[in-house]
Write an enzyme that holds these catalytic residues in place. Structure first.
Site, PDB file in Angstrom:
ATOM      1  N   LYS A 181      -2.598   6.962  13.114  1.00  0.00           N
ATOM      2  CA  LYS A 181      -3.809   6.633  13.291  1.00  0.00           C
ATOM      3  C   LYS A 181      -4.899   7.623  13.743  1.00  0.00           C
ATOM      4  O   LYS A 181      -6.051   7.811  13.077  1.00  0.00           O
ATOM      5  CB  LYS A 181      -4.088   5.402  14.431  1.00  0.00           C
ATOM      6  CG  LYS A 181      -3.257   4.069  14.087  1.00  0.00           C
ATOM      7  CD  LYS A 181      -3.862   3.504  12.695  1.00  0.00           C
ATOM      8  CE  LYS A 181      -3.361   1.881  12.464  1.00  0.00           C
ATOM      9  NZ  LYS A 181      -4.026   1.404  11.272  1.00  0.00           N
TER      10      LYS A 181
ATOM     11  N   VAL B  92       0.725  -1.188  -0.101  1.00  0.00           N
ATOM     12  CA  VAL B  92      -0.121   0.050  -0.006  1.00  0.00           C
ATOM     13  C   VAL B  92       0.772   1.170   0.065  1.00  0.00           C
ATOM     14  O   VAL B  92       0.442   2.439  -0.399  1.00  0.00           O
ATOM     15  CB  VAL B  92      -1.064   0.042   1.209  1.00  0.00           C
ATOM     16  CG1 VAL B  92      -1.862  -1.309   1.105  1.00  0.00           C
ATOM     17  CG2 VAL B  92      -0.250   0.157   2.431  1.00  0.00           C
TER      18      VAL B  92
ATOM     19  N   SER C 134      -7.031   3.215  15.328  1.00  0.00           N
ATOM     20  CA  SER C 134      -6.737   2.700  16.627  1.00  0.00           C
ATOM     21  C   SER C 134      -6.871   3.463  17.881  1.00  0.00           C
ATOM     22  O   SER C 134      -6.897   4.772  17.674  1.00  0.00           O
ATOM     23  CB  SER C 134      -5.134   2.443  16.608  1.00  0.00           C
ATOM     24  OG  SER C 134      -4.696   1.903  17.991  1.00  0.00           O
TER      25      SER C 134
ATOM     26  N   TYR D 116       2.906   5.830  15.256  1.00  0.00           N
ATOM     27  CA  TYR D 116       1.739   5.114  15.146  1.00  0.00           C
ATOM     28  C   TYR D 116       0.604   5.751  15.745  1.00  0.00           C
ATOM     29  O   TYR D 116      -0.673   5.954  14.916  1.00  0.00           O
ATOM     30  CB  TYR D 116       1.889   3.650  15.925  1.00  0.00           C
ATOM     31  CG  TYR D 116       0.749   2.570  15.768  1.00  0.00           C
ATOM     32  CD1 TYR D 116       0.363   2.108  14.706  1.00  0.00           C
ATOM     33  CD2 TYR D 116      -0.294   2.375  16.817  1.00  0.00           C
ATOM     34  CE1 TYR D 116      -0.465   1.237  14.409  1.00  0.00           C
ATOM     35  CE2 TYR D 116      -1.296   1.726  16.609  1.00  0.00           C
ATOM     36  CZ  TYR D 116      -1.430   0.933  15.477  1.00  0.00           C
ATOM     37  OH  TYR D 116      -2.474  -0.074  15.399  1.00  0.00           O
TER      38      TYR D 116
ATOM     39  N   ASN E  21      -7.266  -1.700   5.835  1.00  0.00           N
ATOM     40  CA  ASN E  21      -6.853  -2.307   7.099  1.00  0.00           C
ATOM     41  C   ASN E  21      -5.348  -2.357   7.321  1.00  0.00           C
ATOM     42  O   ASN E  21      -4.739  -2.671   8.355  1.00  0.00           O
ATOM     43  CB  ASN E  21      -7.367  -3.829   7.272  1.00  0.00           C
ATOM     44  CG  ASN E  21      -7.024  -4.550   8.663  1.00  0.00           C
ATOM     45  OD1 ASN E  21      -7.159  -3.979   9.754  1.00  0.00           O
ATOM     46  ND2 ASN E  21      -6.135  -5.554   8.235  1.00  0.00           N
TER      47      ASN E  21
ATOM     48  N   ALA F 110       0.084   9.050  16.070  1.00  0.00           N
ATOM     49  CA  ALA F 110      -0.029   9.997  14.987  1.00  0.00           C
ATOM     50  C   ALA F 110      -0.698   9.725  13.649  1.00  0.00           C
ATOM     51  O   ALA F 110      -1.565  10.447  13.244  1.00  0.00           O
ATOM     52  CB  ALA F 110       1.194  10.942  14.571  1.00  0.00           C
TER      53      ALA F 110
END
Length: 269
Positions: A176, A81, A159, A172, A107, A174
């Site tokens: 999400k 991705v 999250s 992570y 996802n 930031a």
């Protein structure tokens, strides 16, 4: 569909809650939540493009789903991705095989190595943000024409780390948080095209990495409202709802399947 009294029938309610007959794309589908989403959608009767960066992993998922006694089907496509050419090839393969797309589940993600933010190297930051946030942008924009042509639904995996901001998980958290903000933006921009965009913010879910982190030997049973660790299929059920017509008046929302309210502190298990 309603009976003579005007009350909706059981069949009509079930139909609204189903993704049967839809074409869906699920990224990060080789394990954990993504795999559970693919299994749930195929069991419901959807045709699902399952993708991940590792061809062997995603092909084994597709083979297992296609060998099961379920009404839907699975097509394996290798896709990174973070690579726009790879994402463009994914969109092309989906449209070529199924003629379009109805549902998109973003996802793919990963927490990275973690650590205090001031110790995170720039490539560590870039890697986590690229897969968790930029990856959502890459995939969603690649499918934008197909989704907006006939309407559809997008569900992004955010999250609880993005809601609270977790020490040692700066990139992570930031990224999400950005996914939730991007969800609201796209929902506003695409509502006129009959595309709903929502997100889920899972808490602790017994995916392979979390089970290793917490020392869980088994996935918990679906019992007890006081559980602090959920199951991948429970998150898949929430995503299926948001993707289905049962959520026809829900867009721009981020729902949090977490068990009891908490502040993202590791649970006692």
């Amino acid at each position: 569909m309603a009976d003579e009294s005007g009350i909706r029938t059981r069949e009509s309610i079930r139909e609204l809650s189903s993704v049967a007959g839809e074409t869906a794309v699920v990224t990060g589908a080789s394990s954990g939540i993504g795999r559970a989403v693919a299994e749930t959608f195929v069991a419901d009767g959807a045709d699902v493009v399952v993708c991940s960066r590792t061809r062997d992993d995603v092909e084994s998922v597709a083979e297992e789903l296609n060998g099961a006694d379920v009404p839907g089907s699975a097509l394996a496509v290798e896709c990174d991705v973070t690579d726009r050419d790879s994402v463009a090839a994914l969109a092309e393969a989906t449209v070529e095989e199924f003629g379009g797309v109805d549902l998109l589940v973003n996802n793919a993600g990963g927490a990275g190595s973690g650590g205090p933010l001031h110790e995170v190297e720039s490539d560590g930051w870039d890697g986590v943000v690229d897969v968790n946030l930029t990856g959502v942008y890459n995939v969603t924009t690649a499918f934008s024409d197909a989704l907006r042509e006939d309407g559809g639904a997008v569900v992004n995996t955010a999250s609880m780390a993005g809601r609270y901001g977790v020490a040692g998980m700066g990139p992570y958290s930031a990224a999400k948080a950005g996914v939730s903000a991007l969800t609201r933006t796209l929902a506003a921009e695409w509502a006129g095209d009959d595309v709903r965009v929502n997100a889920v913010e899972p808490g602790f879910v017994a995916t392979p990495p979390v089970r290793e982190q917490l020392g869980l030997e088994e996935v918990p049973e679906r019992e007890g409202a006081d559980r602090e660790v959920g199951r991948p299929d429970e998150i898949a059920d929430a995503i299926r709802f948001l993707a289905s017509d049962a959520a026809s008046f829900v867009t721009g929302q981020t729902i949090a399947p977490t068990g009891p309210p908490h502040t993202f502190e590791p649970p006692e298990v």
